[in-house]
Design a protein around this motif. Structure first.
Motif, PDB file in Angstrom:
ATOM      1  N   ALA A  10       0.829  -1.212   0.000  1.00 42.93           N
ATOM      2  CA  ALA A  10       0.000   0.000   0.000  1.00 42.93           C
ATOM      3  C   ALA A  10       0.859   1.257   0.000  1.00 42.93           C
ATOM      4  N   PHE A  11       0.474   2.210  -0.842  1.00 41.60           N
ATOM      5  CA  PHE A  11       1.079   3.537  -0.895  1.00 41.60           C
ATOM      6  C   PHE A  11      -0.024   4.579  -0.741  1.00 41.60           C
ATOM      7  N   PRO A  43       1.974  -2.498  -6.512  1.00 42.03           N
ATOM      8  CA  PRO A  43       1.723  -1.247  -5.803  1.00 42.03           C
ATOM      9  C   PRO A  43       0.221  -0.935  -5.797  1.00 42.03           C
ATOM     10  N   VAL A  44      -0.341  -0.794  -4.607  1.00 40.68           N
ATOM     11  CA  VAL A  44      -1.758  -0.441  -4.461  1.00 40.68           C
ATOM     12  C   VAL A  44      -1.782   0.988  -3.923  1.00 40.68           C
ATOM     13  N   VAL A  45      -2.166   1.916  -4.783  1.00 41.05           N
ATOM     14  CA  VAL A  45      -2.025   3.339  -4.487  1.00 41.05           C
ATOM     15  C   VAL A  45      -3.365   3.894  -4.017  1.00 41.05           C
ATOM     16  N   SER A  53      -7.096  14.114 -11.303  1.00 40.47           N
ATOM     17  CA  SER A  53      -6.984  13.004 -12.261  1.00 40.47           C
ATOM     18  C   SER A  53      -5.674  13.065 -13.039  1.00 40.47           C
ATOM     19  N   ASP A  54      -5.080  14.260 -13.173  1.00 40.75           N
ATOM     20  CA  ASP A  54      -3.799  14.368 -13.871  1.00 40.75           C
ATOM     21  C   ASP A  54      -2.688  13.649 -13.111  1.00 40.75           C
ATOM     22  N   ASP A  55      -2.834  13.515 -11.800  1.00 38.59           N
ATOM     23  CA  ASP A  55      -1.889  12.725 -11.010  1.00 38.59           C
ATOM     24  C   ASP A  55      -2.179  11.241 -11.120  1.00 38.59           C
ATOM     25  N   LEU A  56      -3.457  10.893 -11.165  1.00 38.44           N
ATOM     26  CA  LEU A  56      -3.849   9.482 -11.113  1.00 38.44           C
ATOM     27  C   LEU A  56      -3.624   8.753 -12.444  1.00 38.44           C
ATOM     28  N   VAL A  65      -0.061  -1.676 -11.409  1.00 39.01           N
ATOM     29  CA  VAL A  65      -0.430  -0.699 -10.388  1.00 39.01           C
ATOM     30  C   VAL A  65      -1.945  -0.638 -10.255  1.00 39.01           C
ATOM     31  N   GLU A  66      -2.419  -0.684  -9.021  1.00 38.02           N
ATOM     32  CA  GLU A  66      -3.839  -0.505  -8.740  1.00 38.02           C
ATOM     33  C   GLU A  66      -4.026   0.842  -8.044  1.00 38.02           C
TER      34      GLU A  66
END
Length: 386
Positions: A10-11, A43-45, A53-56, A65-66
């Motif tokens: 988890a992150f 990695p579960v973010v 949304s620009d970051d996601l 990646v989740e």
């Protein structure tokens, strides 16, 4: 503790606007794991439901990646004391349980003394200890208490440089035997490198030759020395252009305005060109075509901008601090953080720079592989201790 691969780690997503270096660290880490250690870690973010949304979207494009939007991560990071009162950050722990998390990567959010998960605490730097005058008393205490809680609760502490590890052991002797150094290396994805640098130069009406300073506008980043160096060069009849990008410090937003205003007041507005917080593909485009990277910072845990310059073989002009020496060794020009004359001389040494667009260097893959494998080894070691 035995966990079937891949390890679900988890992150908490770092906002690029709040800390571009931290955001880039996560994105490059996930890409490195997918390319060089596939199947080792998922990695579960966790991000707030209202996160930009620009970051996601770039995170979602990385294999394995989740990204989990959760209202538990919309609110501000839990203060350092709150989880200790309730033994654990119940909202976050509930989200981790729902998504079958095996371990947690903790940064700037303490998940509690009695978290049921093996937890690795990433301490990017110890700036508040090295430069305490740059922190309000409240901010200093909040940061210090958070670190003390992570140390006293028995977390494995991950640092990004040997320099930071030395500082950590000096300030927090209890971490002896519980630290790990995972040196970051940057390999941007092909999607981030498709932009033609010439188009970016035309978009912002920039010259063909320039120095690049992509640091956030925080006081310790030491932008003022660049203005002083440019002023000295102007007196010699030499007028190089420095392009700066990056956001301001949310805790001290006036600093950015002060630097831009000072550049104008000193007649340096055409030489110190501030572009704002620009998209990441534009950052890489400007870096690849720059004459040299400048990083005048007084303090770094491990400089993302230096690592990115190394990735493309961009010449570097760096402040003479321990971590820059550790990162760049003899592959950079150095100046003291309070010596604008030294910086000016280095800028002048690039007398007739040619316009070159650089590609990633051939040695990069091995460095990034070592970064990914070191990260996986550290997480597996923490799980084995449970």
């Amino acid at each position: 503790m035995s966990v079937a691969r891949p390890i679900r780690l988890a992150f908490t997503l770092i906002s690029r606007k709040a800390w571009a270096g931290g955001y880039n660290y996560q994105l490059n880490l996930f890409s490195a794991l997918a390319k060089y250690c596939p199947g080792a870690i998922t990695p579960v973010v966790f991000a707030g439901e209202n996160h930009d949304s620009d970051d996601l979207n770039p995170m979602r494009q990385v294999d394995a990646v989740e990204v989990i939007p959760s209202p538990q991560f919309d609110r501000p990071a839990v203060t350092a004391l709150l989880p200790t009162l309730f033994a654990q950050d119940r909202g976050a722990i509930s989200s981790f349980r729902s998504h079958k998390i095996d371990a947690v990567w903790e940064n700037a959010r303490f998940f509690g003394w009695r978290s049921p998960y093996p937890t690795v605490a990433w301490i990017p730097d110890l700036q508040h200890r090295q430069l305490p005058h740059l922190f309000s008393s409240k901010a200093w205490r909040r940061r210090e208490i958070g670190f003390q809680l992570q140390v006293l609760s028995g977390r494995t502490i991950v640092l990004s440089s040997l320099s930071a590890e030395r500082h950590c052991r000096a300030y927090y002797p209890r971490t002896k035997g519980r630290t790990a150094v995972v040196k970051f290396a940057s390999e941007p994805s092909p999607e981030l490198l498709r932009l033609d640098p010439v188009q970016v130069l035309q978009k912002y009406d920039l010259p063909g030759t320039y120095f690049y300073l992509p640091n956030q506008f925080w006081q310790h980043k030491n932008h003022k020395i660049v203005l002083d160096a440019l002023a000295m060069l102007s007196q010699r009849g030499i007028r190089p252009v420095v392009i700066a990008s990056g956001g301001g410090d949310p805790n001290e937003p006036e600093y950015l305005d002060q630097i831009v205003r000072e550049a104008a007041d000193r007649g340096l507005a055409q030489q110190f060109r501030y572009l704002g917080m620009i998209p990441l593909p534009e950052v890489y485009a400007l870096l690849r075509a720059s004459t040299a990277l400048i990083n005048p910072s007084r303090f770094e845990g491990w400089s993302t901008t230096v690592e990115e310059a190394k990735s493309f073989g961009v010449p570097m002009i760096l402040s003479n601090i321990d971590v820059h020496r550790e990162q760049a060794e003899n592959k950079a020009l150095y100046f003291q953080p309070d010596d604008p004359q030294g910086l000016a001389d280095h800028l002048q040494s690039f007398t007739k720079p040619a316009f070159v667009i650089r590609d990633m260097n051939k040695e990069l893959g091995e460095r990034v592989r070592q970064f990914a494998e070191s990260f996986v080894f550290t997480i597996e070691r923490v799980l084995l201790k449970r």
